[in-house]
Design an enzyme around this catalytic site. Structure first.
Site, PDB file in Angstrom:
ATOM      1  N   TYR A 175       0.875  -1.232   0.024  1.00  0.00           N
ATOM      2  CA  TYR A 175      -0.137   0.056   0.138  1.00  0.00           C
ATOM      3  C   TYR A 175       0.809   1.292   0.084  1.00  0.00           C
ATOM      4  O   TYR A 175       2.001   1.322   0.742  1.00  0.00           O
ATOM      5  CB  TYR A 175      -1.025   0.309   1.551  1.00  0.00           C
ATOM      6  CG  TYR A 175      -1.813  -0.793   1.517  1.00  0.00           C
ATOM      7  CD1 TYR A 175      -2.102  -1.299   2.753  1.00  0.00           C
ATOM      8  CD2 TYR A 175      -2.811  -1.025   0.620  1.00  0.00           C
ATOM      9  CE1 TYR A 175      -3.283  -2.204   3.165  1.00  0.00           C
ATOM     10  CE2 TYR A 175      -3.708  -1.993   0.757  1.00  0.00           C
ATOM     11  CZ  TYR A 175      -3.883  -2.327   1.905  1.00  0.00           C
ATOM     12  OH  TYR A 175      -5.149  -3.359   2.281  1.00  0.00           O
ATOM     13  N   HIS A 224     -13.247   2.584   5.350  1.00  0.00           N
ATOM     14  CA  HIS A 224     -12.191   1.969   5.115  1.00  0.00           C
ATOM     15  C   HIS A 224     -11.731   0.928   6.309  1.00  0.00           C
ATOM     16  O   HIS A 224     -10.597   0.402   6.203  1.00  0.00           O
ATOM     17  CB  HIS A 224     -10.687   2.949   4.722  1.00  0.00           C
ATOM     18  CG  HIS A 224     -10.740   3.902   3.444  1.00  0.00           C
ATOM     19  ND1 HIS A 224     -11.256   5.000   3.421  1.00  0.00           N
ATOM     20  CD2 HIS A 224     -10.541   3.144   2.246  1.00  0.00           C
ATOM     21  CE1 HIS A 224     -11.144   5.170   2.054  1.00  0.00           C
ATOM     22  NE2 HIS A 224     -10.631   4.084   1.297  1.00  0.00           N
ATOM     23  N   ARG A 268      -5.314   7.448  -8.527  1.00  0.00           N
ATOM     24  CA  ARG A 268      -4.358   6.438  -8.233  1.00  0.00           C
ATOM     25  C   ARG A 268      -4.957   5.109  -8.440  1.00  0.00           C
ATOM     26  O   ARG A 268      -5.951   5.161  -9.093  1.00  0.00           O
ATOM     27  CB  ARG A 268      -4.349   6.424  -6.534  1.00  0.00           C
ATOM     28  CG  ARG A 268      -5.506   6.092  -5.861  1.00  0.00           C
ATOM     29  CD  ARG A 268      -5.514   6.199  -4.496  1.00  0.00           C
ATOM     30  NE  ARG A 268      -4.778   4.977  -3.844  1.00  0.00           N
ATOM     31  CZ  ARG A 268      -4.917   4.049  -3.612  1.00  0.00           C
ATOM     32  NH1 ARG A 268      -6.267   3.526  -3.875  1.00  0.00           N
ATOM     33  NH2 ARG A 268      -4.428   3.005  -3.085  1.00  0.00           N
ATOM     34  N   ASN A 305      -5.713   0.947  -7.841  1.00  0.00           N
ATOM     35  CA  ASN A 305      -5.789  -0.223  -6.747  1.00  0.00           C
ATOM     36  C   ASN A 305      -5.917  -1.429  -7.800  1.00  0.00           C
ATOM     37  O   ASN A 305      -5.975  -1.481  -8.896  1.00  0.00           O
ATOM     38  CB  ASN A 305      -6.992  -0.017  -5.862  1.00  0.00           C
ATOM     39  CG  ASN A 305      -7.128  -0.946  -4.811  1.00  0.00           C
ATOM     40  OD1 ASN A 305      -5.887  -1.629  -4.392  1.00  0.00           O
ATOM     41  ND2 ASN A 305      -8.227  -1.125  -4.359  1.00  0.00           N
ATOM     42  N   GLU A 360      -8.079  -1.188 -10.808  1.00  0.00           N
ATOM     43  CA  GLU A 360      -9.138   0.135 -10.395  1.00  0.00           C
ATOM     44  C   GLU A 360      -8.153   1.327 -10.794  1.00  0.00           C
ATOM     45  O   GLU A 360      -7.279   1.653 -10.212  1.00  0.00           O
ATOM     46  CB  GLU A 360      -9.381  -0.067  -8.980  1.00  0.00           C
ATOM     47  CG  GLU A 360     -10.485  -1.097  -8.883  1.00  0.00           C
ATOM     48  CD  GLU A 360     -11.066  -1.078  -7.493  1.00  0.00           C
ATOM     49  OE1 GLU A 360     -10.474  -0.202  -6.440  1.00  0.00           O
ATOM     50  OE2 GLU A 360     -11.777  -1.830  -6.795  1.00  0.00           O
ATOM     51  N   TYR A 415      -6.830 -10.410   2.505  1.00  0.00           N
ATOM     52  CA  TYR A 415      -7.981  -9.368   2.219  1.00  0.00           C
ATOM     53  C   TYR A 415      -8.425  -8.950   0.818  1.00  0.00           C
ATOM     54  O   TYR A 415      -9.466  -8.900   0.634  1.00  0.00           O
ATOM     55  CB  TYR A 415      -7.355  -7.798   2.842  1.00  0.00           C
ATOM     56  CG  TYR A 415      -8.103  -6.603   2.245  1.00  0.00           C
ATOM     57  CD1 TYR A 415      -7.571  -5.710   1.234  1.00  0.00           C
ATOM     58  CD2 TYR A 415      -9.454  -6.293   2.904  1.00  0.00           C
ATOM     59  CE1 TYR A 415      -8.440  -4.746   0.843  1.00  0.00           C
ATOM     60  CE2 TYR A 415     -10.149  -5.479   2.178  1.00  0.00           C
ATOM     61  CZ  TYR A 415      -9.642  -4.679   1.211  1.00  0.00           C
ATOM     62  OH  TYR A 415     -10.456  -3.450   0.832  1.00  0.00           O
ATOM     63  N   LYS A 416      -7.528  -9.283  -0.030  1.00  0.00           N
ATOM     64  CA  LYS A 416      -8.111  -8.992  -1.578  1.00  0.00           C
ATOM     65  C   LYS A 416      -8.641 -10.425  -1.790  1.00  0.00           C
ATOM     66  O   LYS A 416      -9.129 -10.575  -3.182  1.00  0.00           O
ATOM     67  CB  LYS A 416      -6.838  -8.761  -2.276  1.00  0.00           C
ATOM     68  CG  LYS A 416      -6.348  -7.435  -2.055  1.00  0.00           C
ATOM     69  CD  LYS A 416      -5.251  -6.882  -3.236  1.00  0.00           C
ATOM     70  CE  LYS A 416      -4.558  -5.565  -2.968  1.00  0.00           C
ATOM     71  NZ  LYS A 416      -5.581  -4.588  -3.066  1.00  0.00           N
TER      72      LYS A 416
END
Lengths: 322, 347, 203
Positions: B38, B194, B224, B226, B266, B317-318
């Protein structure tokens, strides 16, 4: 991320009107034609004024309706002594003059969830509310405007107020001993009311103090100050990254001196409130003079940060990470 | 832009989704180097190279029409994928203006916007729309302004209010999310929505991002990237229909991974809105099958290494836990250890 | 997917009087009586004049009854009301907030599900976070929002729960103030039937 302010809008002055002995009202239209950018009431623009020796960048609230974008309207109070900006506007700017303005920025917007808006204006502080009144009139949320001036003659737009919204606007003139009853007003507002104050520093301080004492939460108290950056002793600064030496004159802010030296420093409000110009201090052989309302007490005491738009130093050399 | 296609079979059913070779090369790889962690990674949303996904502020690609049809299908089944709280009407108009201005300027051959004061005339040729309306008057449009325009835009869109030194999720059109629910998050503050993202809070990523966004300026949007991975080119992977796409995760094998596992980028854009002083958040999704990833030698090596070395908490998490090993095994055959050049350009 | 350790989960603290406030409305349910009594005592000591602008509204339950309200009656305040049911308190609360003035403070004590419903009303009146204080006590049982069928399941004490749509949901820490509920997501979507052992965790 690097930040430039190259993207300004070229405007021409369409009209200049003297509203009171100290206040002039300017109407600005885009040289390229068409419309100016849409904005929200409470926004201000930075007007870039290129004088003979210096460039002035002063923020002025937009007064015109957010729904009429053929031109922008601002009012400028001739400050005495002026650091140059307001004097420039009063003395050098005429119908036909060309200026540059930055895109509107809003640090004083109306709260969308407010159940009522209480607007308190003093003198030139009426300007941001003028734009907001246009939207308030179209909406359902109750509001009140209380507008204090020294006298009816000194009150810009008093006539406009009393004609447009007599039930919602009250005028107060110091000369007639009518003062805004801040304590009374703040004591009897319904839950969910937001109060907005714009005017002289003393008035703002009084409203913030009373609001706090009467139990208003900070989130429901909004203010906008129009003070010029405080003056002080001259000093020198060194910009470590840019490798540029900067001399700061007594009546020039650190930010202005940096800009005069040709370096594009980040800024937003130019009033020490928003935090955008926050810069790291590498070294100072003296002390920092913090004039901002953004850094915490710890941050100010640490000596590692400074807000160049309003703060200064008493030293021979201030080294910045810029 | 494909105008002729079968509705309902692209991002579901028969999985008709395909990228042309051009689309493959223009895919925004979310990894500028061989490892991923991140970061705030916000940059100015200024025009990028011609033909790239960032050439224009709002990208319309060859999937435009089918993606708009997909959105309509999701909304038919679950209208609450579009919501807007009552105080956000000016933000809705701001977003409609942004969408129409952007599309008509970037793709004049497909979209035309004519403005006469408050009388606007909008033509969307790919979708066959011709609409006269009064800007600012909701009754003059067949749907709410935000819904009206986002049904004609690719990607998910969220409108936020700025107040009390924070940003609040107050509405949006979210029909293709990577496992989050706008309906559930409606009304949450920045750090609240978040909340479910691991590690970011400890790293101060959200503090910095919020502070930056609070000062976002008109006319200076930012972007940005993702990423995640999806089994099948399924855009709608929301918690609401998790029972539909959840089982797919266990169905990845060495035989099918190249074709069904997709890298999902994204491109996130954020604009300050003029009349509402809010912020609109665009989440524009691009998908590329692992086979197409592998067709670009540098990307094959890069993605292999990123997936292989990914922090387990991030992988979890993903949602990659089940198929990450298979993806890594598949891509390993393309990785001879040759260094990769920095940047994401296909080579 | 993160189940626990999510930052949207509300954080509570022991109630303390906000001496900056002018009007104090203290609202409690069941075992919330104890924190409210303590709060009242603290306020009485720190700012006795505030008591004439202090009200207490309380919903008793099987556990907390007359004994609790006795503690409230020991101090002279503007108003003490007891309610038989939470709904009655909530509807009167809406009317009270409509009449309240800036300078008011709302204090809530009780199980989280009760507090969530109170907070939802407070939000409608644009109450700032500085104007509300909440202390959690009593059962940790949760209101759960099924993300699939959007039903609300009350009083969930277990890590997984079956919704009326028949799906088994894992109860996450992701909390919505708007819905006053935690998210429940299908626990065995990826491997149907493969569910963890049911455990009472929100007691």
């Amino acid at each position: 991320m690097s930040h430039t302010h190259a993207d300004t809008i070229a405007v021409r002055v369409l009209a200049v009107e003297r509203v009171t002995p100290q206040i002039k009202h300017f109407t600005l239209a885009p040289i390229a034609g068409g419309e100016l950018p849409a904005f929200s009431g409470g926004s201000h623009i930075i007007v870039v004024m290129r004088g003979a020796h210096r460039v002035y960048r002063n923020p002025y609230s937009l007064m015109s309706s957010p729904n009429e974008l053929d031109n922008y309207q601002i009012s400028v109070l001739r400050v005495d002594p002026s650091r140059g900006g307001s004097a420039f506007m009063h003395e050098q700017v005429r119908v036909g003059s060309e200026l540059e303005i930055a895109h509107p920025v809003n640090l004083f917007g109306l709260a969308k969830l407010a159940r009522k808006h209480l607007l308190l204006a003093g003198g030139i502080g009426i300007t941001p509310f003028m734009a907001q009144l246009h939207d308030l009139r179209l909406g359902d949320v109750p509001y009140e405007l209380h507008y204090a001036t020294r006298s009816p003659e000194h009150g810009a737009y008093c006539e406009l107020m009393s004609r447009a919204e007599p039930q919602r606007c009250r005028l107060y003139h110091d000369s007639e001993q009518r003062l805004i009853d801040i304590e009374g007003l703040l004591s009897r507002q319904a839950l969910g009311t937001h109060v907005y104050v714009c005017g002289p520093s003393g008035m703002i301080t009084r409203v913030l103090d009373r609001a706090h004492a009467l139990g208003w939460p900070d989130s429901h108290v909004h203010y906008e100050k129009f003070s010029a950056p405080p003056t002080g002793e001259a000093f020198d600064a060194w910009l470590e990254k840019s490798r540029v030496a900067v001399h700061v004159l007594p009546d020039q802010s650190l930010l202005e001196a940096i800009e005069a030296a040709g370096v594009d420093a980040p800024y937003l409000c130019r009033g020490g409130v928003c935090g955008f110009c926050r810069t790291e201090v590498i070294a100072v052989d003296g002390e920092l003079v913090h004039n901002d309302h953004f850094l915490s007490a710890e941050e100010k005491a640490s000596g590692k940060l400074i807000m160049p738009c309003v703060s200064r130093a008493r030293c021979t050399k201030l080294v910045l990470n810029l | 832009m494909n105008v002729a296609l079968k509705q309902g079979d692209i991002y579901r059913g028969a999985w008709g989704f395909r990228n042309t070779p051009d689309a493959v090369r223009r895919f925004p790889l979310p990894f500028p180097e061989d490892r991923y962690m991140y970061s705030v990674n916000i940059e100015p949303h200024i025009p990028g190279p011609k033909g790239s996904v960032i050439e224009f502020p709002i990208d319309c690609d060859e999937h435009y029409v089918e993606e708009c049809h997909e959105r309509a299908i999701v909304l038919e089944e679950d209208p609450l994928r579009y919501q807007a709280l009552p105080h956000m009407m000016s933000a809705q108009w701001d977003t409609l203006e942004l969408g129409m201005q952007s599309l008509s300027q970037s793709y004049p051959q497909h979209f035309t916007l004519t403005r006469l004061g408050r009388h606007w005339h909008w033509i969307n040729r790919p979708l066959g729309l011709d609409q006269h309306f009064t800007f600012g008057d909701p009754a003059s449009l067949p749907r709410q302004p935000l819904e009206y325009i986002t049904r004609q835009l690719q990607g998910d869109w969220v409108i936020m209010d700025q107040r009390d030194n924070d940003l609040w999720c107050e509405g949006g059109m979210v029909t293709g999310p990577a496992d989050w629910s706008m309906d559930f998050d409606l009304g949450m503050s920045f750090k609240e929505w978040h909340g479910p993202v691991p590690l970011g809070h400890e790293m101060g990523v959200f503090d910095r991002a919020l502070r930056f966004l609070l000062n976002l300026r008109l006319n200076e949007p930012v972007r940005r990237y993702n990423w995640t991975m999806t089994v099948h080119p399924r855009l709608d992977t929301s918690p609401h229909n998790y029972d539909r796409w959840g089982p797919d995760r266990g169905g990845v094998t060495m035989q099918n991974v190249a074709d069904i596992l997709h890298l999902r980028t994204e491109l996130q854009g954020l604009w300050r809105l003029p009349r509402s002083n809010g912020i609109v958040f665009m989440v524009r999704t691009y998908m590329l099958s692992l086979r197409d990833v592998a067709s670009i030698p540098k990307w094959a090596r890069r993605v292999h290494r990123v997936l292989r070395d990914l922090h387990p908490a991030l992988a979890d998490y993903k949602g990659l836990a089940r198929h990450r090993p298979i993806a890594v095994a598949y891509l390993a055959q393309f990785d001879d250890g040759t260094p990769t050049t920095p940047g994401t350009a296909p080579e | 997917m993160l189940i626990t350790g999510i930052r949207s989960k509300p954080v509570y603290a022991p109630l303390q009087p906000d001496l900056q406030g002018r009007y104090h409305l203290m609202v409690g349910h069941g075992v919330g009586a104890a924190p409210l009594s303590r709060l009242l005592g603290d306020l009485a000591q720190a700012q006795p004049a505030a008591l004439q602008r202090t009200r207490i509204w309380f919903v008793a339950d099987a556990v907390a009854s007359a004994a609790s309200t006795e503690a409230f009656q020991a101090v002279s305040i503007a108003e003490l009301r007891t309610f038989n049911a939470i709904d009655a308190l909530l509807s009167d609360l809406t009317a009270a907030m409509d009449q309240a003035l800036m300078g008011s403070r709302l204090y809530v004590a009780g199980p989280e599900s009760f507090m969530g419903l109170v907070m939802r009303i407070a939000d409608r009146f644009n109450l700032a976070k500085d104007e509300v204080r909440a202390e959690e006590c009593g059962t940790l049982a949760r209101r759960v929002h099924c993300i699939h069928c959007r039903a609300t399941i009350d009083n969930v004490r277990t890590n997984i729960v079956q919704c009326r749509c028949d799906r088994w949901l894992v109860v996450r820490d992701h909390y919505s103030r708007r819905l006053a509920a935690y998210m429940g997501v299908m626990v065995d979507a990826e491997c149907p039937g493969d569910r963890p052992e049911i455990k009472e965790v929100f007691l």
